[in-house]
Scaffold this active site. Sequence first.
Site, PDB file in Angstrom:
ATOM      1  N   SER A  40     -17.555   3.150 -12.415  1.00  0.00           N
ATOM      2  CA  SER A  40     -16.518   2.993 -13.440  1.00  0.00           C
ATOM      3  C   SER A  40     -15.243   2.370 -12.892  1.00  0.00           C
ATOM      4  CB  SER A  40     -16.192   4.356 -14.064  1.00  0.00           C
ATOM      5  OG  SER A  40     -15.698   5.253 -13.082  1.00  0.00           O
ATOM      6  N   ASP A 326      -6.354   8.783 -14.919  1.00  0.00           N
ATOM      7  CA  ASP A 326      -6.534  10.218 -14.724  1.00  0.00           C
ATOM      8  C   ASP A 326      -6.668  10.400 -13.221  1.00  0.00           C
ATOM      9  OD1 ASP A 326      -9.300   9.888 -13.934  1.00  0.00           O
ATOM     10  OD2 ASP A 326      -9.840   9.799 -16.042  1.00  0.00           O
ATOM     11  N   HIS A 329      -9.283   8.043 -11.569  1.00  0.00           N
ATOM     12  CA  HIS A 329      -9.391   6.623 -11.920  1.00  0.00           C
ATOM     13  C   HIS A 329      -8.034   5.936 -11.791  1.00  0.00           C
ATOM     14  CE1 HIS A 329     -12.956   8.320 -13.956  1.00  0.00           C
ATOM     15  NE2 HIS A 329     -13.504   7.168 -13.611  1.00  0.00           N
TER      16      HIS A 329
END
Length: 424
Positions: A40, A326, A329
Site C-alpha cells: 500500500s 495514519d 502510512h
Amino acid sequence: MFLLPRFVLVSCIIGSLGFDNPPTNVVSHLNGDWFLFGDSRSDCNHVVTTNPRNYSYMDLNPALCGSGKISSKAGNSIFRSFHFTDFYNYTGEGQQIIFYEGVNFTPYHAFKCTTSGSNDIWMQNKGLFYTQVYKNMAVYRSLTFVNVPYVYNGSAQSTALCKSGSLVLNNPAYIAREANFGDYYYKVEADFYLSGCDEYIVPLCIFNGKFLSNTKYYDDSQYYFNKDTGVIYGLNSTETITTGFDFNCHYLVLPSGNYLAISNELLLTVPTKAICLNKRKDFTPVQVVDSRWNNARQSDNMTAVACQPPYCYFRNSTTNYVGVYDINHGDAGFTSILSGLLYDSPCFSQQGVFRYDNVSSVWPLYPYGRCPTAADINTPDVPICVYDPLPIILLGILLGVAVIIIVVLLLYFMVDNGTRLHDA
C-alpha cells in the site's frame, strides 16, 4: 622544477576541499531500466480509492505513479501471495529491481497452521523465501506468478488444513486422506508440471515434528522427483517434539519439467503456485527497503536477514515508522529513502548510493556501477584528490617545458643585451 610535484599535489588537495560525495540512504537506479515491487505504501491505484484521494498515504512520490515501473498491492506481499488464497499477481521486469514490501506478513498477524503451531517457524519460512527471491532477481530480469497444474489419480480433494484468521494456505495444496485408508501410514503420489519459465521457485514443506491424529503420531515425509533428469528433492521430519512445531518450508529453484510429488507418510502436498523467473541478465544487486509497522505493532527483520551483499543492498530508516496519513502510512524517513527513485545515480554500495562517480571520502563496499574512489591521508576531513593522474602528469610536463623556455629566453635576452652594452 623540484617544487612542481608539490605544487600539483597541493593544488589537487585544495581542489577537493569543500567537495563531499557521501553515500546517501536511498534506493535509486543507474538508468530507466528499473522496477519496484511493493504494497500500500507504493500502491497508486489504492490511493485512487481513498476518499478524499490523499497521496500522503504512500511513501512513494506520486510523480512515479505513471511510470509503469511499479507492481504494488495494498494489504499484500509477495510471500503472502505465494502461499495463501489472498493473492495478487505481482509482475514486473527490469535490470535494477527494488523491493519495498513484506510488512503484510509479520508476527502482528500471528499466523500458524494449527492452534499448537509456531509463528516463529513461519518467520523462518519468510526469511528463506525472500533469500531465494533476492538472490535470483539479482540474475533475472522478470518476476511473476504462474499456476502449477497437477494430476492426482485418487478421489480425495485438497483440504484447507493450514489456516489462521483470514489466511488460508493453498500453496502447497494438501491432498486429503483417501476414505479407504484407516490411518496416515500410506504412500501416495501426484504429477505436476513446470513449463514456460526459465526457472521456478516452488515450496517443499513438511511438519517437522510428531503429528498427532487419533492417538497416533506421524513423521511427515515429502519428495519431488524430476522425471526428466532423475533428480530427487526431499524432506523428512527429524524432530521428536509433539507441540510447538509447524510447517517448515524449503524454497527450491527448479527447471521446467515433469515432476512427481511423493508422500511416504501423513498427507501428500503438491505445489500449486510458483515464482516464474525469466530473462537472465548480468549480475545486478537488488535493493530492499525495510518493510515494518509503527512500533505499536510487532514487526520482524526477515527481509534484512534475507538481503545480504553482494546480491542485495538493504536500506532502513533510523527512527520509528510514524506516518502522516495514519501511523503506518506516509513516514518521512521512508519517503526520503524512496525519493532516490526520482533520479539516476552512478554507484551503489552497501553503505548507500553515491550521487557522483569522481571522488568520495568513503570507500564503497560491495560497489556496483561507476563508483568513486577515496583514500585516507590521516586528515579525516580532507579527502585526497584521486582523479586520473595522467592529465596532471601531462600538465606538469607542459608547465616544466614552459618554464624551461622562459628561462632560456630570459638568458638569451640578458646575454644579448649585455653584448650590446659592451659594444656601445
